[in-house]
Design a protein around this motif. Structure first.
Motif, PDB file in Angstrom:
ATOM      1  N   MET A 199     -68.100  31.133  -8.370  1.00 40.37           N
ATOM      2  CA  MET A 199     -67.028  32.102  -8.168  1.00 40.37           C
ATOM      3  C   MET A 199     -67.254  33.344  -9.015  1.00 40.37           C
ATOM      4  N   GLU A 200     -66.610  34.412  -8.605  1.00 41.23           N
ATOM      5  CA  GLU A 200     -66.833  35.707  -9.226  1.00 41.23           C
ATOM      6  C   GLU A 200     -66.524  35.704 -10.729  1.00 41.23           C
ATOM      7  N   ASN A 201     -65.388  35.081 -11.091  1.00 40.84           N
ATOM      8  CA  ASN A 201     -64.971  35.158 -12.490  1.00 40.84           C
ATOM      9  C   ASN A 201     -65.599  34.096 -13.376  1.00 40.84           C
ATOM     10  N   PHE A 202     -66.528  33.292 -12.830  1.00 38.00           N
ATOM     11  CA  PHE A 202     -67.115  32.216 -13.630  1.00 38.00           C
ATOM     12  C   PHE A 202     -67.835  32.768 -14.853  1.00 38.00           C
ATOM     13  N   ARG A 218     -69.260  25.600 -19.990  1.00 38.62           N
ATOM     14  CA  ARG A 218     -69.847  25.798 -18.659  1.00 38.62           C
ATOM     15  C   ARG A 218     -70.464  24.546 -18.075  1.00 38.62           C
ATOM     16  N   ASN A 219     -70.822  23.632 -18.947  1.00 41.41           N
ATOM     17  CA  ASN A 219     -71.513  22.445 -18.455  1.00 41.41           C
ATOM     18  C   ASN A 219     -70.988  21.207 -19.161  1.00 41.41           C
ATOM     19  N   PRO A 220     -69.676  20.938 -19.024  1.00 39.55           N
ATOM     20  CA  PRO A 220     -69.084  19.827 -19.772  1.00 39.55           C
ATOM     21  C   PRO A 220     -69.504  18.478 -19.194  1.00 39.55           C
ATOM     22  N   SER A 221     -69.464  17.461 -20.045  1.00 37.77           N
ATOM     23  CA  SER A 221     -69.919  16.140 -19.601  1.00 37.77           C
ATOM     24  C   SER A 221     -69.052  15.578 -18.473  1.00 37.77           C
ATOM     25  N   PHE A 222     -67.780  15.965 -18.472  1.00 36.13           N
ATOM     26  CA  PHE A 222     -66.886  15.376 -17.456  1.00 36.13           C
ATOM     27  C   PHE A 222     -67.061  16.017 -16.087  1.00 36.13           C
ATOM     28  N   ASP A 223     -67.682  17.175 -16.022  1.00 34.03           N
ATOM     29  CA  ASP A 223     -67.908  17.847 -14.737  1.00 34.03           C
ATOM     30  C   ASP A 223     -69.191  18.673 -14.857  1.00 34.03           C
ATOM     31  N   PRO A 224     -70.346  18.002 -14.827  1.00 33.25           N
ATOM     32  CA  PRO A 224     -71.607  18.711 -15.057  1.00 33.25           C
ATOM     33  C   PRO A 224     -71.759  19.881 -14.101  1.00 33.25           C
ATOM     34  N   GLY A 225     -72.038  21.057 -14.667  1.00 38.54           N
ATOM     35  CA  GLY A 225     -72.263  22.230 -13.833  1.00 38.54           C
ATOM     36  C   GLY A 225     -71.005  22.861 -13.274  1.00 38.54           C
ATOM     37  N   ARG A 226     -69.826  22.313 -13.659  1.00 34.52           N
ATOM     38  CA  ARG A 226     -68.552  22.878 -13.182  1.00 34.52           C
ATOM     39  C   ARG A 226     -68.545  23.037 -11.668  1.00 34.52           C
ATOM     40  N   ARG A 227     -68.829  21.957 -10.977  1.00 35.53           N
ATOM     41  CA  ARG A 227     -68.818  22.034  -9.520  1.00 35.53           C
ATOM     42  C   ARG A 227     -67.416  21.799  -8.961  1.00 35.53           C
ATOM     43  N   TYR A 228     -66.503  21.288  -9.806  1.00 33.60           N
ATOM     44  CA  TYR A 228     -65.169  20.963  -9.316  1.00 33.60           C
ATOM     45  C   TYR A 228     -64.056  21.700 -10.060  1.00 33.60           C
ATOM     46  N   SER A 229     -64.189  21.824 -11.367  1.00 33.10           N
ATOM     47  CA  SER A 229     -62.999  22.167 -12.155  1.00 33.10           C
ATOM     48  C   SER A 229     -63.168  23.449 -12.971  1.00 33.10           C
ATOM     49  N   VAL A 230     -62.025  24.006 -13.330  1.00 33.84           N
ATOM     50  CA  VAL A 230     -61.961  25.253 -14.074  1.00 33.84           C
ATOM     51  C   VAL A 230     -61.107  25.000 -15.313  1.00 33.84           C
ATOM     52  N   PRO A 231     -61.517  25.555 -16.478  1.00 37.38           N
ATOM     53  CA  PRO A 231     -60.722  25.310 -17.689  1.00 37.38           C
ATOM     54  C   PRO A 231     -59.303  25.824 -17.541  1.00 37.38           C
ATOM     55  N   TRP A 232     -58.351  25.020 -17.973  1.00 45.19           N
ATOM     56  CA  TRP A 232     -56.968  25.494 -18.044  1.00 45.19           C
ATOM     57  C   TRP A 232     -56.669  25.789 -19.509  1.00 45.19           C
ATOM     58  N   LEU A 233     -56.508  24.743 -20.317  1.00 47.80           N
ATOM     59  CA  LEU A 233     -56.316  24.916 -21.748  1.00 47.80           C
ATOM     60  C   LEU A 233     -57.053  23.802 -22.466  1.00 47.80           C
ATOM     61  N   TRP A 234     -57.385  24.037 -23.715  1.00 49.83           N
ATOM     62  CA  TRP A 234     -57.962  22.951 -24.495  1.00 49.83           C
ATOM     63  C   TRP A 234     -57.367  22.952 -25.885  1.00 49.83           C
ATOM     64  N   GLY A 235     -57.517  21.830 -26.566  1.00 54.12           N
ATOM     65  CA  GLY A 235     -56.966  21.715 -27.906  1.00 54.12           C
ATOM     66  C   GLY A 235     -57.523  20.499 -28.600  1.00 54.12           C
ATOM     67  N   THR A 236     -56.890  20.125 -29.696  1.00 57.80           N
ATOM     68  CA  THR A 236     -57.381  19.003 -30.477  1.00 57.80           C
ATOM     69  C   THR A 236     -56.222  18.094 -30.842  1.00 57.80           C
ATOM     70  N   VAL A 237     -56.573  16.873 -31.227  1.00 53.52           N
ATOM     71  CA  VAL A 237     -55.585  15.975 -31.810  1.00 53.52           C
ATOM     72  C   VAL A 237     -55.974  15.798 -33.271  1.00 53.52           C
TER      73      VAL A 237
END
Lengths: 273, 343, 309
Positions: free
Chosen positions: B100-103, B111-130
């Motif tokens: 996508m254009e804004n990637f 850009r290449n997280p273990s849960f979605d290699p290569g970001r073929r499905y998902s886009v970051p919403w928010l992240w944080g820590t515990v």
């Protein structure tokens, strides 16, 4: 009560020692938390419970928050429908299961009517999710109808029990007399049974309404896109921050219910005997 | 009265039908109080779309509902470990956000997280820590350790709150005893259990609502999410967020399009839309967590840019990790320990 | 009524007609309940004998694991099998707290309903409505309102401190006491409304007769009023006891989540625990317990009041 009574009050058949005090306490207990809630809805602070001065900001915020308004209105619609339907069904069922010699299946009917009470909500919720999801994907019908059915079902026992309790103490003498005077069963029902039953029906309908308004778990699992009710809206916030907007909305709901009380009171004064 | 009810029924059912037919629609299924109204208004205006937001309160609820089908949602925003589950269970649609254009705005480490290699499905919403929250008026010692909650100092005993999340609490406990989350190693699990059982009498609660309760003094330390602690710190400055050096959890919620979505094109527009730094900043400003989009800081409130609760200080960066979704066997162990803990 | 059982000829006909009428009247309610309560229950029953799916849900493979796990606890560390002590503890706590809640709501609700039922006729609905007003807000809001009252910086503690009764706040929040107060508050109208419905038609001629026979007020209450409103007491108790058993919001918010009740245990299995079959089996267990209690009740009322009906 053991208060030092100088002059003996006139003997009253109906009074019981201490009951007035307990009833008074009961109302205090019911309203103390509610008053806290109302007070905090005028809080200038950012969070639900830290008092920082008077302000109407949460009412303004609630006014501007479509999500919360939608959810509130949807809750009221749903509760109104569910309570009307469940009360009608429960009244019929109560007429069929009380004041009758035991017949085959009476216990079964009784068990079935009370069943929603016996199953923990989460269980019904998960099961309904599976069942309704199947129907939804098969028919493509989304709609509130699923929520209405689910709510009507779990409201039935709540409406049924007070109506049944009322009916059980009504003997058949008046109805039998009416029948002896050639009143049709329908007329007997309208003129005799229903008026006598009315307090039970009102109690049942009120319970059903309140129970429907209260439901979180089943609604959360049954709702489709855009079918947020006030409780599920709040549940979603539970994990994060619950804003005093909710207090403001609740205060408005309380105001509305108070208004209904007053109207009811007025009507009874004016037209009741 | 009855007429009214009938009318309302008809009207409501009618409204719901209308929603299915119309095409410029988007149905977002997200955590409660997590979607910035400004973001939605902007999107609606820009693309002439009507967005419906529906809330959930846990990943499991969201998964159960989506799996059951017939829900009418287009986009869901699960946590990282559940993103993987959504993909593996075949519930996510491969919309290729990476093309996508804004990637290009997505920060390199996302850009290449273990849960979605290569970001073929998902886009970051928010992240944080515990991590741990400590009221430094009550306890002056080192706060960058999980011993605050697992082996509390005298001052904090009986004043500790734990987030009521089985996965987070057990995962952190396992890290603390030197093992890994979702392990099936019984020795480590036993250590973690003993640790928790010994710590429990010193906890006052396992509850949500830290933002409001901690400044009020209902408790003085907690294991909790960073954004909430940050908000509590705004209300009472002595409340600080600590990064346990024994290891802490990083989480990320990600937007993805569902396989049975009805408005796929609009949904794709939305994914692209939230990768724009200015729009991502709206999400962050509302929920007070970091997003994964570089350049979005410029559009955030000043106090957020430097807050150590939101921006991980360099010295603690290595201790953070994503907690995976546990296997069935590990979950069984988790549940057994959790049940014993809260019996 | 007794000779109904010897039905023959016209009597049997009438009885059949009555039975048919009763079934017809009950049918609409039963249909809705079948669709939205019994049907789902069947699903739950089936689920309890299946295997758990990897991420929640079930796999269609027969398994008795869930039922085994309800009763027994296989120690994950040394592999020994014992009675599921955790489950028993949670069950016992739920029954205890629910019973106490029922008792308290009855103690408060009975006099309240009585007072309302003895008001002048035209004001009764007003008082009754006043009972339900707080319930126009929802369960979560009410639970939070209670939290506001009993927390360390809450109404009670601050009030007592100002009066000088205590100098340190009493920890009420996050205790069993808090759960009980919360459930009492939440379920009180479920007790008052049915009680009212049966008291409202109380025949005070009977009370008068009792006084004429020199009964004391206490005796009148115990020997006349309570027996007459027994159906209301039972209906109210059922309405309070059973939802209390399955409650899960109140224990979580007011109990602080440190100690589970049955509702929380079941929710854990359907949620984070991802063991739907165990959740289903636990639910069926709960259901069976309630069912048994209810059956005993039905039997007892049938033998007591059979002649009245």
């Amino acid at each position: 009560m053991i208060s030092p009574i100088r002059k003996r009050p006139p003997f009253s058949l109906k009074s019981q020692p201490g009951f007035g005090t307990i009833a008074g306490l009961c109302f205090v207990m019911l309203y103390a938390p509610i008053i806290t809630l109302v007070v905090y809805s005028f809080n200038a602070g950012k969070y639900i419970s830290m008092w920082e001065g008077f302000s109407l900001q949460w009412y303004v915020a609630a006014w501007g928050n479509e999500a919360v308004q939608d959810a509130t209105i949807r809750s009221l619609y749903l509760a109104a429908q569910a309570s009307v339907y469940s009360t009608i069904l429960a009244t019929m069922a109560a007429l069929g299961t009380t004041r009758t010699p035991p017949f085959r299946g009476l216990t079964a009917i009784y068990a079935m009517i009370n069943q929603p009470l016996m199953v923990p909500e989460i269980v019904t919720a998960v099961a309904l999710l599976i069942l309704f999801a199947m129907i939804k994907s098969l028919t493509g019908i989304q709609g509130m109808v699923y929520l209405v059915i689910a709510h009507t079902a779990f409201c039935i026992p709540f409406a049924y029990l007070p109506i049944r309790a009322r009916l059980e103490g009504m003997d058949l003498i008046l109805e039998t007399a009416a029948a002896d005077l050639y009143a049709t069963p329908w007329k007997t029902f309208w003129r005799i049974t229903l008026p006598l039953l009315w307090p039970g029906i009102i109690a049942g309908a009120m319970l059903a309404f309140v129970i429907s308004l209260d439901d979180v778990v089943i609604t959360e699992f049954v709702k489709s896109s855009g079918q947020e009710t006030l409780p599920t809206y709040m549940l979603g916030q539970l994990r994060r921050v619950i804003t005093p907007e909710i207090n403001a909305i609740s205060t408005l709901l309380l105001g509305l219910s108070m208004l209904v009380v007053c109207v009811l009171f007025f009507i009874e004064r004016k037209f009741g005997k | 009265m009855k007429m009214n009810v009938v009318f309302v029924t008809v009207a409501v059912i009618g409204l719901c039908f209308a929603g299915v037919v119309h095409s410029s629609e988007l149905n977002l299924y997200n955590w409660g109080n997590y979607t910035s109204p400004d973001l939605i208004k902007k999107f609606e205006a820009q693309y002439d779309v009507n967005v419906t937001i529906t809330d959930y309160d846990s990943n499991t609820t969201a998964l159960a509902k989506v799996k059951a089908g017939g829900h009418g949602f287009d986009i869901v925003v699960p946590s990282a470990n559940y993103v993987k589950v959504f993909i593996e269970e075949g519930l996510a649609l491969e919309v290729r956000p990476d093309q996508m254009e804004n990637f290009k705005h997505v920060a390199p480490q996302w850009r290449n997280p273990s849960f979605d290699p290569g970001r073929r499905y998902s886009v970051p919403w928010l992240w944080g820590t515990v991590g741990v929250a400590v009221d430094t008026d009550v306890y002056k010692g080192d706060i960058n350790t999980a011993s605050i909650v697992f082996d509390p100092p005298e001052e904090l005993a009986g004043k500790i709150n734990m987030a009521p999340e089985m996965g987070d609490v057990l995962g952190m406990a396992l890290k603390y005893v030197g093992s890994e989350p979702c392990t099936t190693d019984k020795v480590a699990l036993k250590k973690a259990r003993d640790l928790l059982m010994a710590a429990k009498p010193k906890w006052v609660s396992m509850d949500y609502g830290l933002t409001e309760k901690m400044p009020r003094g209902d408790f003085s330390a907690a294991l909790y999410w960073n954004g909430a602690v940050y908000r509590a710190g705004l209300a009472k400055p002595s409340i600080k967020f600590g990064y346990p050096r024994e290891g802490y959890e990083i989480w990320m919620d990600n937007a993805l399009v569902l396989k049975d979505a009805k408005n796929v094109e609009t949904a794709k527009l939305f994914l692209n839309f939230i990768m724009d730094p200015e729009n991502a900043a709206l999400i962050s400003t509302f929920a007070r967590y970091a997003n994964g989009i570089s350049g979005s800081e410029a559009f955030m409130p000043d106090e957020m840019k430097t807050a150590s609760a939101i921006n991980i200080p360099d010295e603690f960066k290595d201790a953070g990790m994503f907690f995976p979704a546990c296997s069935k066997e590990a979950t069984e162990y988790y549940t057994a320990i959790w049940t014993e803990l809260t019996k | 009524m007794k000779n109904d059982k010897l039905a023959s000829g016209p009597v049997g006909d009438m009885q059949r007609k009555r039975t048919r009428r009763n079934w017809l009247l009950s049918a609409p309610a039963l249909v809705v309940l079948a669709a939205a309560a019994s049907g789902p229950l069947l699903i739950v029953l089936v689920y309890s004998v299946l295997s758990a799916g990897e991420y929640g849900g079930v796999v269609w493979k027969f398994s008795t694991d869930a039922w085994f796990n309800v009763v027994f606890f296989r120690d994950i560390f040394d592999g020994t099998t014992t009675l599921a002590d955790a489950h028993m503890k949670i069950l016992w706590r739920s029954v205890r707290l629910s019973f106490m809640t029922t008792l308290i709501t009855l103690t408060i609700g009975f006099p309240t309903a009585y007072v309302i039922a003895t008001r002048p006729r035209e004001t009764r609905s007003f008082w009754l409505f006043l009972i339900t007003v707080p319930f126009w807000t929802n369960l979560l809001i009410r639970t939070f309102a209670i939290l506001e009252v009993i927390r360390n910086e809450g109404l009670i503690n601050i009030g007592l401190q100002m009066l000088g009764v205590i100098d340190k706040p009493i920890q009420m929040l996050y205790t069993d006491f808090a759960i009980m107060v919360g459930m009492t508050y939440v379920y009180l109208p479920l007790m008052v409304l049915p009680l009212y419905a049966s008291m409202e038609r109380l025949d005070f001629n009977l009370v008068e007769a009792a006084y004429d026979l020199y009964a004391t007020r206490r005796k009148v209450l115990r020997r006349v009023i309570i027996p007459l409103v027994k159906p209301g007491i039972i209906a109210g108790s059922i309405l309070v006891f059973i939802p209390s058993l399955g409650a899960f919001v109140t224990p979580r918010v007011l109990g602080g989540g440190k100690k589970m009740m049955l509702g929380n245990l079941i929710e854990l299995q359907f949620g984070a625990g991802r063991n739907w079959p165990l959740g289903a089996a636990l639910s069926v267990t709960l259901l069976a317990l309630v069912m048994a209690a209810l059956l005993i009740y039905v039997r007892s009322t049938q033998s007591h009041s059979g002649s009245v009906r």
